[in-house]
Scaffold this active site. Structure first.
Site, PDB file in Angstrom:
ATOM      1  N   ARG A 104       0.807  -1.217   0.000  1.00 29.40           N
ATOM      2  CA  ARG A 104       0.000   0.000   0.000  1.00 29.40           C
ATOM      3  C   ARG A 104       0.846   1.276   0.000  1.00 29.40           C
ATOM      4  O   ARG A 104       0.495   2.260  -0.634  1.00 29.40           O
ATOM      5  CB  ARG A 104      -0.931  -0.018   1.222  1.00 29.40           C
ATOM      6  CG  ARG A 104      -1.888   1.142   1.252  1.00 29.40           C
ATOM      7  CD  ARG A 104      -2.903   0.969   2.360  1.00 29.40           C
ATOM      8  NE  ARG A 104      -3.621   2.209   2.618  1.00 29.40           N
ATOM      9  CZ  ARG A 104      -4.684   2.601   1.954  1.00 29.40           C
ATOM     10  NH1 ARG A 104      -5.155   1.858   0.988  1.00 29.40           N
ATOM     11  NH2 ARG A 104      -5.274   3.743   2.250  1.00 29.40           N
ATOM     12  N   ARG A 133      -9.339  -0.260   3.171  1.00 32.55           N
ATOM     13  CA  ARG A 133      -8.172   0.582   2.893  1.00 32.55           C
ATOM     14  C   ARG A 133      -8.286   1.306   1.553  1.00 32.55           C
ATOM     15  O   ARG A 133      -7.451   1.150   0.665  1.00 32.55           O
ATOM     16  CB  ARG A 133      -6.884  -0.236   2.952  1.00 32.55           C
ATOM     17  CG  ARG A 133      -6.701  -0.943   4.265  1.00 32.55           C
ATOM     18  CD  ARG A 133      -5.315  -1.483   4.430  1.00 32.55           C
ATOM     19  NE  ARG A 133      -4.480  -0.541   5.157  1.00 32.55           N
ATOM     20  CZ  ARG A 133      -3.181  -0.697   5.351  1.00 32.55           C
ATOM     21  NH1 ARG A 133      -2.571  -1.722   4.828  1.00 32.55           N
ATOM     22  NH2 ARG A 133      -2.496   0.190   6.032  1.00 32.55           N
ATOM     23  N   ASP A 319      -1.772  -0.460  15.242  1.00 37.33           N
ATOM     24  CA  ASP A 319      -0.680  -1.397  14.972  1.00 37.33           C
ATOM     25  C   ASP A 319      -0.238  -2.166  16.221  1.00 37.33           C
ATOM     26  O   ASP A 319       0.506  -3.139  16.120  1.00 37.33           O
ATOM     27  CB  ASP A 319       0.529  -0.658  14.369  1.00 37.33           C
ATOM     28  CG  ASP A 319       0.269  -0.242  12.921  1.00 37.33           C
ATOM     29  OD1 ASP A 319      -0.709  -0.722  12.331  1.00 37.33           O
ATOM     30  OD2 ASP A 319       1.052   0.566  12.385  1.00 37.33           O
ATOM     31  N   ILE A 341     -10.091   1.604  13.671  1.00 40.54           N
ATOM     32  CA  ILE A 341      -9.434   2.146  12.476  1.00 40.54           C
ATOM     33  C   ILE A 341      -9.681   1.259  11.254  1.00 40.54           C
ATOM     34  O   ILE A 341     -10.038   1.738  10.186  1.00 40.54           O
ATOM     35  CB  ILE A 341      -7.902   2.302  12.685  1.00 40.54           C
ATOM     36  CG1 ILE A 341      -7.609   3.093  13.958  1.00 40.54           C
ATOM     37  CG2 ILE A 341      -7.239   2.944  11.465  1.00 40.54           C
ATOM     38  CD1 ILE A 341      -7.962   4.546  13.927  1.00 40.54           C
ATOM     39  N   ARG A 411       8.679  -7.686   7.241  1.00 39.15           N
ATOM     40  CA  ARG A 411       8.291  -6.398   6.660  1.00 39.15           C
ATOM     41  C   ARG A 411       8.525  -5.267   7.658  1.00 39.15           C
ATOM     42  O   ARG A 411       8.817  -4.137   7.252  1.00 39.15           O
ATOM     43  CB  ARG A 411       6.792  -6.380   6.328  1.00 39.15           C
ATOM     44  CG  ARG A 411       6.373  -7.183   5.142  1.00 39.15           C
ATOM     45  CD  ARG A 411       4.886  -7.020   4.935  1.00 39.15           C
ATOM     46  NE  ARG A 411       4.524  -5.616   5.056  1.00 39.15           N
ATOM     47  CZ  ARG A 411       3.378  -5.158   5.540  1.00 39.15           C
ATOM     48  NH1 ARG A 411       2.441  -5.988   5.937  1.00 39.15           N
ATOM     49  NH2 ARG A 411       3.131  -3.875   5.613  1.00 39.15           N
TER      50      ARG A 411
HETATM   51  C1  UD1 Z   1      -0.738   3.882   7.962  1.00 41.43           C
HETATM   52  C2  UD1 Z   1       0.350   2.954   8.440  1.00 41.43           C
HETATM   53  C3  UD1 Z   1      -0.240   1.713   9.114  1.00 41.43           C
HETATM   54  C4  UD1 Z   1      -1.237   2.113  10.204  1.00 41.43           C
HETATM   55  C5  UD1 Z   1      -2.262   3.103   9.672  1.00 41.43           C
HETATM   56  C6  UD1 Z   1      -3.170   3.660  10.755  1.00 41.43           C
HETATM   57  C7  UD1 Z   1       2.102   3.351   6.818  1.00 41.43           C
HETATM   58  C8  UD1 Z   1       2.947   2.821   5.723  1.00 41.43           C
HETATM   59  N1  UD1 Z   1       1.155   2.552   7.320  1.00 41.43           N
HETATM   60  O1  UD1 Z   1      -1.461   3.181   6.968  1.00 41.43           O
HETATM   61  O2  UD1 Z   1       0.820   0.972   9.700  1.00 41.43           O
HETATM   62  O3  UD1 Z   1      -1.906   0.959  10.655  1.00 41.43           O
HETATM   63  O4  UD1 Z   1      -1.587   4.239   9.052  1.00 41.43           O
HETATM   64  O5  UD1 Z   1      -2.429   4.250  11.755  1.00 41.43           O
HETATM   65  O6  UD1 Z   1       2.306   4.470   7.266  1.00 41.43           O
HETATM   66  N2  UD1 Z   1      -9.094   5.540   4.602  1.00 41.43           N
HETATM   67  C9  UD1 Z   1     -10.109   5.968   3.779  1.00 41.43           C
HETATM   68  N3  UD1 Z   1      -9.766   6.623   2.623  1.00 41.43           N
HETATM   69  C10 UD1 Z   1      -8.479   6.866   2.274  1.00 41.43           C
HETATM   70  C11 UD1 Z   1      -7.452   6.431   3.121  1.00 41.43           C
HETATM   71  C12 UD1 Z   1      -7.784   5.765   4.300  1.00 41.43           C
HETATM   72  O7  UD1 Z   1     -11.281   5.757   4.067  1.00 41.43           O
HETATM   73  O8  UD1 Z   1      -8.243   7.455   1.202  1.00 41.43           O
HETATM   74  C13 UD1 Z   1      -9.422   4.811   5.848  1.00 41.43           C
HETATM   75  C14 UD1 Z   1      -8.856   3.396   5.839  1.00 41.43           C
HETATM   76  O9  UD1 Z   1      -9.738   2.491   5.208  1.00 41.43           O
HETATM   77  C15 UD1 Z   1      -8.713   3.104   7.308  1.00 41.43           C
HETATM   78  C16 UD1 Z   1      -8.395   4.480   7.913  1.00 41.43           C
HETATM   79  O10 UD1 Z   1      -8.752   5.451   6.929  1.00 41.43           O
HETATM   80  O11 UD1 Z   1      -9.948   2.659   7.824  1.00 41.43           O
HETATM   81  C17 UD1 Z   1      -6.946   4.673   8.286  1.00 41.43           C
HETATM   82  O12 UD1 Z   1      -6.140   4.435   7.150  1.00 41.43           O
HETATM   83  P1  UD1 Z   1      -4.809   5.246   6.903  1.00 41.43           P
HETATM   84  O13 UD1 Z   1      -4.546   6.154   8.058  1.00 41.43           O
HETATM   85  O14 UD1 Z   1      -4.847   5.831   5.554  1.00 41.43           O
HETATM   86  O15 UD1 Z   1      -3.727   4.074   6.914  1.00 41.43           O
HETATM   87  P2  UD1 Z   1      -2.450   3.974   5.994  1.00 41.43           P
HETATM   88  O16 UD1 Z   1      -1.896   5.333   5.744  1.00 41.43           O
HETATM   89  O17 UD1 Z   1      -2.687   3.074   4.853  1.00 41.43           O
END
Ligand code: UD1
Length: 457
Positions: A104, A133, A319, A341, A411
């Site tokens: 991702r 996600r 996490d 989350i 990872r």
């Molecule tokens: C990052 C971290 C991951 C951690 C997560 C939450 C990295 C590489 N990974 O993942 O380890 O578990 O933050 O702290 O930094 N969402 C939406 N729309 C979007 C993006 C996200 O609805 O465009 C939702 C996701 O489905 C999820 C929530 O927001 O339910 C949090 O996701 P996000 O904070 O974006 O996680 P990552 O950045 O992928």
């Protein structure tokens, strides 16, 4: 690969053999933060000058991000934990599917590429599954900054609108404080024309680390770490040297492992206020915590049940939900773990129950009845943090465990078994000649679920 194709067995021949009833003693050196290193690598695409990153953790995720950069023509030199990144001669092209599949963080390059080159083409990361996600917040934010974006055959294609040679600053309000979207938009806005304001921004320490590096590169970012981030776009960013912050999740995992085994250890270097929510819960459950400069010591005994609810920073990190659940499995009393989350991040429950835990889950709320004892066994971690949870459970257990699924563990945890063995754990990475087949696991361990259905990122 972290997430391989559906029909391909992802089980590897390696496992960690762990002798249970461990007691941990001593100091652990905490590595640089995976989630910082990944986004800082993406941010290096914003300049054609050299970036020197220190304290880079040697992890397979970092290697994957490095491969993505190399594919674009970036030159990378790594020596010990220092990475020199030279993006002078990049040829902008579509990122190959095999490099981004299931990874991702690869998508986090979109903002930097778009801002510097006016275009980016990245296949949807897809694959892994800790909930949906989605990437809508990234896309909507980039559109607000003036990008035209289409998704064609699972490839996200972004470019500047005609007659424009820069993105345009905008006011953006995120619907949810996504870490990745906040980072994507900060990177994009740093080279945009004019001011961008991001509201409901994520406040994770890794975002502050990104902003600190970008400001060293000449960006004008104010109030990172707050809900409202202001970015005044600049014409050009230049090279810099930056040290990756310590990995709060790795540190938290070791502290939880110490609590679970009634041990006393010290983790260092750490930034204690990055772990405030976790330390509060560890104290509430009976551990004695001592913070001194950049180290945290824990002394644990008689752990009692406490409830946790995951939340964006400064709340309890998602996490560490799985590792904390392993701890609560043997705590005295009943506890409740609520995941807010991700909607599908409880796959470790089934595995912990096989080791003797007593956990039920409904609507992302786990009810845990603390038990006296867990029993070691052979199991496969289904994602990065669930693998860590299984290892913690194995440390507590009577009997020996063999934990597979190390492609997930590798990872995000650098030299995990070496660090545990320095703390006195009898642990060894074994390579079996015979790769355990998915089928044999289905038959023996994972009840009616197919492993390919339970694997997550
Ligand atoms: C990052 C971290 C991951 C951690 C997560 C939450 C990295 C590489 N990974 O993942 O380890 O578990 O933050 O702290 O930094 N969402 C939406 N729309 C979007 C993006 C996200 O609805 O465009 C939702 C996701 O489905 C999820 C929530 O927001 O339910 C949090 O996701 P996000 O904070 O974006 O996680 P990552 O950045 O992928």
């Amino acid at each position: 690969m972290v997430c391989e194709g559906k029909n391909k067995s992802y089980l590897k021949s390696q496992n960690l053999k762990i002798i249970g009833r461990s007691n941990l003693r001593g100091k652990v050196k905490i590595s640089g933060a995976k989630n910082s290193a990944l986004v800082l690598l993406a941010a290096s695409l914003l300049t054609n000058e050299k970036i020197t990153l220190d304290n880079v953790p040697l992890l397979t995720d970092v290697e994957k991000m490095s491969n993505i950069l190399k594919n674009l023509g970036v030159k990378l030199q790594i020596k010990n934990h220092q990475l020199i990144i030279d993006s002078t001669n990049i040829s902008i092209k579509e990122l190959p599917y095999e490099l981004v599949n299931g990874f991702r963080a690869s998508f986090f390059c979109i903002g930097a590429l778009l801002a510097r080159f006016g275009q980016a083409s990245i296949p949807l990361p897809g694959g892994c599954n800790i909930g949906k996600r989605p990437i809508n917040e990234h896309i909507n934010g980039l559109k607000a900054l003036g990008a035209e974006i289409i998704i064609e055959k699972e490839i996200v294609k972004a470019k500047l609108v005609e007659n424009k040679n820069r993105l345009l600053g905008a006011n953006i309000r995120l619907n949810c404080p996504s870490v990745g979207a906040t980072e994507t938009l900060i990177m994009a806005a740093s080279l945009a024309e004019g001011r961008t304001v991001i509201e409901n921004a994520a406040r994770e320490p890794e975002i502050q680390d990104l902003c600190q590096m970008l400001n060293k590169m000449g960006a004008k970012i104010y109030d990172s770490g707050k809900e409202k981030i202001i970015i005044d776009g600049v014409q050009k960013l230049h090279g810099c040297s930056h040290k990756v912050i310590p990995d709060r999740i790795e540190a938290g995992t070791f502290l939880i492992a110490a609590a679970a085994t009634s041990s006393s250890i010290t983790v260092s270097p750490v930034i204690p206020n990055h772990l405030e929510a976790v330390l509060n819960k560890l104290e509430e459950s009976g551990s004695k915590i001592t913070k001194k400069g950049n180290s945290i010591s824990i002394k644990s005994n008689n752990i009692k049940a406490v409830d946790i609810t995951t939340a964006p920073f400064p709340g309890f990190p998602t996490d560490l939900q799985a590792p904390f659940m392993a701890l609560m499995s043997i705590a005295k009393g009943r506890s409740k773990v609520t995941e807010t989350i991700f909607e599908n991040r409880m796959n470790h429950v089934e595995l912990l129950n096989q080791m003797g835990s007593s956990i039920t889950v409904k609507n992302n709320i786990a009810q845990i009845n603390g038990v006296k004892e867990l029993s070691g066994m052979t199991l496969v971690g289904s994602d990065l943090r669930s693998s860590a949870a299984l290892i913690i459970a194995a440390l507590i257990s009577k009997k020996t465990s063999h934990i597979y699924g190390l492609e997930h563990l590798d990872r995000g945890y650098e030299n995990f078994e070496l660090k545990l063995s320095k703390l006195g754990v009898e642990i060894i990475r074994e390579t079996k000649r015979k790769i355990i087949s998915e089928k044999s696991y289905e038959n023996s361990k994972i009840n009616n679920k197919k492993l390919s259905e339970i694997k997550v990122a």
